[in-house]
Write a protein that holds these residues in place. Structure first.
Motif, PDB file in Angstrom:
ATOM      1  N   VAL A 192      70.081  -2.378 127.818  1.00  0.00           N
ATOM      2  CA  VAL A 192      69.189  -1.610 128.038  1.00  0.00           C
ATOM      3  C   VAL A 192      69.175  -0.241 128.129  1.00  0.00           C
ATOM      4  CG1 VAL A 192      66.734  -1.533 129.299  1.00  0.00           C
ATOM      5  CG2 VAL A 192      67.801  -3.727 128.627  1.00  0.00           C
ATOM      6  N   ILE A 193      68.820   0.704 127.324  1.00  0.00           N
ATOM      7  CA  ILE A 193      69.007   2.308 127.764  1.00  0.00           C
ATOM      8  C   ILE A 193      67.532   2.903 128.217  1.00  0.00           C
ATOM      9  CG2 ILE A 193      69.396   4.442 126.774  1.00  0.00           C
ATOM     10  CD1 ILE A 193      70.941   2.820 124.489  1.00  0.00           C
ATOM     11  N   ARG A 194      67.759   3.515 129.439  1.00  0.00           N
ATOM     12  CA  ARG A 194      66.466   4.007 130.011  1.00  0.00           C
ATOM     13  C   ARG A 194      66.709   5.452 130.136  1.00  0.00           C
ATOM     14  NH1 ARG A 194      63.653   0.132 132.528  1.00  0.00           N
ATOM     15  NH2 ARG A 194      64.460  -2.020 132.663  1.00  0.00           N
ATOM     16  N   ARG A 195      65.706   6.058 129.645  1.00  0.00           N
ATOM     17  CA  ARG A 195      65.729   7.951 129.765  1.00  0.00           C
ATOM     18  C   ARG A 195      64.558   8.290 130.160  1.00  0.00           C
ATOM     19  NH1 ARG A 195      70.316   6.795 129.328  1.00  0.00           N
ATOM     20  NH2 ARG A 195      71.964   7.296 127.797  1.00  0.00           N
ATOM     21  N   GLN A 196      64.387   9.444 130.620  1.00  0.00           N
ATOM     22  CA  GLN A 196      63.170  10.262 130.916  1.00  0.00           C
ATOM     23  C   GLN A 196      63.157  11.500 130.350  1.00  0.00           C
ATOM     24  OE1 GLN A 196      61.484   9.527 134.687  1.00  0.00           O
ATOM     25  NE2 GLN A 196      60.693  11.689 134.862  1.00  0.00           N
ATOM     26  N   GLY A 197      61.938  12.020 130.065  1.00  0.00           N
ATOM     27  CA  GLY A 197      61.923  13.408 129.227  1.00  0.00           C
ATOM     28  C   GLY A 197      60.458  13.593 128.315  1.00  0.00           C
ATOM     29  N   GLU A 198      60.490  14.266 127.561  1.00  0.00           N
ATOM     30  CA  GLU A 198      59.340  14.565 126.304  1.00  0.00           C
ATOM     31  C   GLU A 198      59.789  14.367 125.086  1.00  0.00           C
ATOM     32  OE1 GLU A 198      58.368  18.760 127.199  1.00  0.00           O
ATOM     33  OE2 GLU A 198      58.152  18.393 129.537  1.00  0.00           O
ATOM     34  N   PHE A 199      58.664  14.199 124.217  1.00  0.00           N
ATOM     35  CA  PHE A 199      58.887  14.290 122.758  1.00  0.00           C
ATOM     36  C   PHE A 199      57.658  14.741 122.169  1.00  0.00           C
ATOM     37  CE2 PHE A 199      57.062  10.232 123.960  1.00  0.00           C
ATOM     38  CZ  PHE A 199      56.085   9.798 122.883  1.00  0.00           C
ATOM     39  N   ILE A 200      57.519  14.706 120.910  1.00  0.00           N
ATOM     40  CA  ILE A 200      56.501  15.255 120.009  1.00  0.00           C
ATOM     41  C   ILE A 200      55.960  14.251 119.062  1.00  0.00           C
ATOM     42  CG2 ILE A 200      55.913  17.139 118.449  1.00  0.00           C
ATOM     43  CD1 ILE A 200      58.078  18.926 119.572  1.00  0.00           C
ATOM     44  N   ILE A 201      54.573  14.067 119.121  1.00  0.00           N
ATOM     45  CA  ILE A 201      53.886  13.340 118.020  1.00  0.00           C
ATOM     46  C   ILE A 201      54.012  14.175 116.678  1.00  0.00           C
ATOM     47  CG2 ILE A 201      51.646  12.305 117.169  1.00  0.00           C
ATOM     48  CD1 ILE A 201      53.116  10.909 119.737  1.00  0.00           C
ATOM     49  N   THR A 202      54.595  13.564 115.687  1.00  0.00           N
ATOM     50  CA  THR A 202      54.419  14.057 114.222  1.00  0.00           C
ATOM     51  C   THR A 202      53.596  13.216 113.454  1.00  0.00           C
ATOM     52  OG1 THR A 202      56.171  12.629 113.357  1.00  0.00           O
ATOM     53  CG2 THR A 202      56.941  14.439 114.725  1.00  0.00           C
ATOM     54  N   GLU A 203      53.411  13.900 112.056  1.00  0.00           N
ATOM     55  CA  GLU A 203      52.479  13.297 111.170  1.00  0.00           C
ATOM     56  C   GLU A 203      52.922  11.801 111.039  1.00  0.00           C
ATOM     57  OE1 GLU A 203      50.073  14.404 109.287  1.00  0.00           O
ATOM     58  OE2 GLU A 203      49.566  16.296 110.024  1.00  0.00           O
ATOM     59  N   SER A 204      54.410  11.442 110.844  1.00  0.00           N
ATOM     60  CA  SER A 204      54.879  10.366 110.539  1.00  0.00           C
ATOM     61  C   SER A 204      55.246   9.310 111.876  1.00  0.00           C
ATOM     62  CB  SER A 204      55.821  10.543 109.727  1.00  0.00           C
ATOM     63  OG  SER A 204      56.978  11.261 110.102  1.00  0.00           O
ATOM     64  N   GLY A 205      55.424  10.128 112.647  1.00  0.00           N
ATOM     65  CA  GLY A 205      56.110   9.441 113.747  1.00  0.00           C
ATOM     66  C   GLY A 205      56.160  10.241 115.323  1.00  0.00           C
ATOM     67  N   VAL A 206      57.469   9.962 115.598  1.00  0.00           N
ATOM     68  CA  VAL A 206      57.922  10.673 116.750  1.00  0.00           C
ATOM     69  C   VAL A 206      59.309  11.554 116.631  1.00  0.00           C
ATOM     70  CG1 VAL A 206      56.623   9.249 118.267  1.00  0.00           C
ATOM     71  CG2 VAL A 206      58.969   8.662 117.687  1.00  0.00           C
ATOM     72  N   GLU A 207      59.545  12.594 117.458  1.00  0.00           N
ATOM     73  CA  GLU A 207      60.639  13.252 117.451  1.00  0.00           C
ATOM     74  C   GLU A 207      60.842  13.922 118.877  1.00  0.00           C
ATOM     75  OE1 GLU A 207      60.803  15.805 114.131  1.00  0.00           O
ATOM     76  OE2 GLU A 207      60.079  17.380 115.204  1.00  0.00           O
ATOM     77  N   GLY A 208      61.872  14.595 118.952  1.00  0.00           N
ATOM     78  CA  GLY A 208      62.042  15.569 120.104  1.00  0.00           C
ATOM     79  C   GLY A 208      63.119  14.631 120.975  1.00  0.00           C
ATOM     80  N   GLY A 209      63.462  15.871 122.167  1.00  0.00           N
ATOM     81  CA  GLY A 209      64.351  15.611 123.283  1.00  0.00           C
ATOM     82  C   GLY A 209      64.827  14.012 123.681  1.00  0.00           C
ATOM     83  N   VAL A 210      63.788  13.431 124.304  1.00  0.00           N
ATOM     84  CA  VAL A 210      64.084  12.064 124.827  1.00  0.00           C
ATOM     85  C   VAL A 210      64.153  11.041 123.877  1.00  0.00           C
ATOM     86  CG1 VAL A 210      61.635  11.140 125.148  1.00  0.00           C
ATOM     87  CG2 VAL A 210      63.437  10.522 126.813  1.00  0.00           C
ATOM     88  N   ILE A 211      63.465  11.395 122.468  1.00  0.00           N
ATOM     89  CA  ILE A 211      63.805  10.423 121.369  1.00  0.00           C
ATOM     90  C   ILE A 211      65.128  10.611 120.957  1.00  0.00           C
ATOM     91  CG2 ILE A 211      63.075   9.767 119.093  1.00  0.00           C
ATOM     92  CD1 ILE A 211      60.967   9.148 121.232  1.00  0.00           C
TER      93      ILE A 211
END
Length: 421
Positions: A236-255
């Motif tokens: 189990v991996i746990r992280r905290q941070g931010e991400f961005i909603i995209t047209e097709s899904g998700v991306e960004g730092g914590v992702i």
């Protein structure tokens, strides 16, 4: 293969690839007295390096070295000696010698004071030229000719080069428009160099948004969330941070920080579950208590914001996933706020990834990063089989392996010289 020149001095080392790993290999070899010539397929060097610096160039990280080394996952053992020789401290010292001061950000990441990549690259190239490094751009490496010379496609036609040793620093397969197109793979595989297939790393993921959610929230940042991922090995991996909603899904730092685990689960099972904690500063029992309070004439959106601190895109995510019945039940709503499942169905294409996993296997390299099947040829940077999250780990390992490969080429030539006389 490279041919040594016996007593001809200085020896000539060809560096192929003008990213951070290649430039560091060139600097190290030139400092050792070698004649260094660097070749790159693009019209200028350091293009991906400049792109990485657009949002603030993250050079390395300030965390303890033993923690830092864990970021390289299954390749920690192979990279540990290299990074211990040229790690975060050495990266900062190197930047300082270029006239670039650095600072530690609140996240522990280390940046140039001006946050920019261009001044550092300009200073670096000036120093390399002063050290005698010769640059040849628009030279696309095509392998070796029948006489063992390096072969390049240039605007003026095919060109063959004789070198005493070679460092390949050709990058992975992400952002091919900037030069990392993985065209080297069939060339090395033909020579029986073991290569693990490339995969996207530090990448975004696809999932099936409804049209309503996509239209309303694509491009919106989702701030301060916890994420939980279970790997194929049930870690189990746990992280905290931010991400961005995209047209097709998700991306960004914590992702990106959990992308390797998600990618491998999708490869094994066809789908991966990313769980979001939309209120990481609140316990589930408190949420249940607060959400159970009568809301009177207030709307559910107001209740969510006041009682749970959940609004905007976070509230939209809840409505996207939950049924009306679940949304109306304080217990199930609170549970979802603390562990909202997103079903990811695919990684984004490798061309969009920040970096790649896979590449030349370390089993095919010796301790100096020389190809076991290609004496005198060394590998460095992202074309080797390792990966790491963003946060300075990528650039540090590229610089470290470049330093090791340049030093390895010098050592190999030094050890061979007496036998060639």
């Amino acid at each position: 293969m490279p041919v040594t020149t016996g007593e001809e001095l200085p020896v000539k080392i060809a560096i192929i690839g003008g990213g951070p790993a290649g430039l560091m290999a060139a600097e190290t070899a030139a400092a050792g007295g070698a004649q260094v010539e660097l070749y790159d397929a693009m019209a200028s060097v350091g293009r991906k390096f400049l792109l990485a610096g657009k949002g603030g160039l993250n050079l390395t990280h300030s965390e303890p070295l033993d923690t830092f080394l864990t970021r390289y996952g299954s390749r920690r053992a192979q990279l540990t000696p290299t990074i211990r020789s040229f790690g975060p401290g050495e990266v900062r010292d190197w930047a300082q010698r270029l006239g670039i001061t650095t600072f530690v950000g609140t996240s522990g990441r280390i940046f140039p004071t001006d946050l920019k990549a261009a001044p550092l690259l300009r200073a670096w190239l000036r120093r390399l030229r002063k050290a005698g490094v010769q640059f040849h751009v628009r030279h696309r490496w095509c392998g070796w000719d029948g006489e063992g010379q390096l072969q390049f496609a240039t605007p003026q036609g095919t060109r063959s080069i004789l070198a005493d040793a070679v460092v390949l620093a050709l990058g992975g397969g992400s952002w091919p428009k900037l030069g990392s197109d993985a065209a080297w793979i069939p060339i090395l595989e033909e020579r029986r160099v073991p290569v693990k297939p490339l995969q996207p790393a530090n990448c975004g993921f696809d999932l099936k948004w409804t049209d309503h959610f996509r239209t309303k929230f694509a491009g919106h940042p989702v701030k301060t969330v916890g994420v939980v991922v279970k790997t194929v090995d049930d870690v189990v991996i746990r992280r905290q941070g931010e991400f961005i909603i995209t047209e097709s899904g998700v991306e960004g730092g914590v992702i990106y920080s959990v992308s390797a685990g998600l990618r491998d689960v999708i490869a094994a099972k066809g789908v991966a579950t990313l769980r979001l904690d939309l209120a990481p500063d609140r316990e589930v029992q408190r949420l249940i208590k607060d959400l159970s309070k009568l809301r009177g004439k207030r709307t559910m959106a107001t209740q969510l914001e006041r009682r749970a601190g959940v609004a905007g895109v976070k509230a939209g995510l809840l409505r996207e996933v939950l049924s009306k019945e679940e949304f109306a039940d304080p217990v199930r709503l609170a549970a979802a706020i603390k562990s909202l499942p997103l079903r990811l169905v695919a990684t984004r294409p490798i061309e969009e990834a920040i970096s790649t996993a896979g590449g030349v296997k370390f089993e095919g390299l010796d301790e100096q990063l020389m190809f076991r099947r290609l004496p005198g040829v060394f590998g460095a940077g992202e074309m080797l089989d390792w990966e790491a999250p963003t946060g300075g780990y990528l650039l540090t390992a590229c610089l470290a392996t470049g330093h090791a490969a340049g030093a390895g080429a010098l050592k190999w030539l030094t050890e061979r010289r007496p036998a060639s006389r």
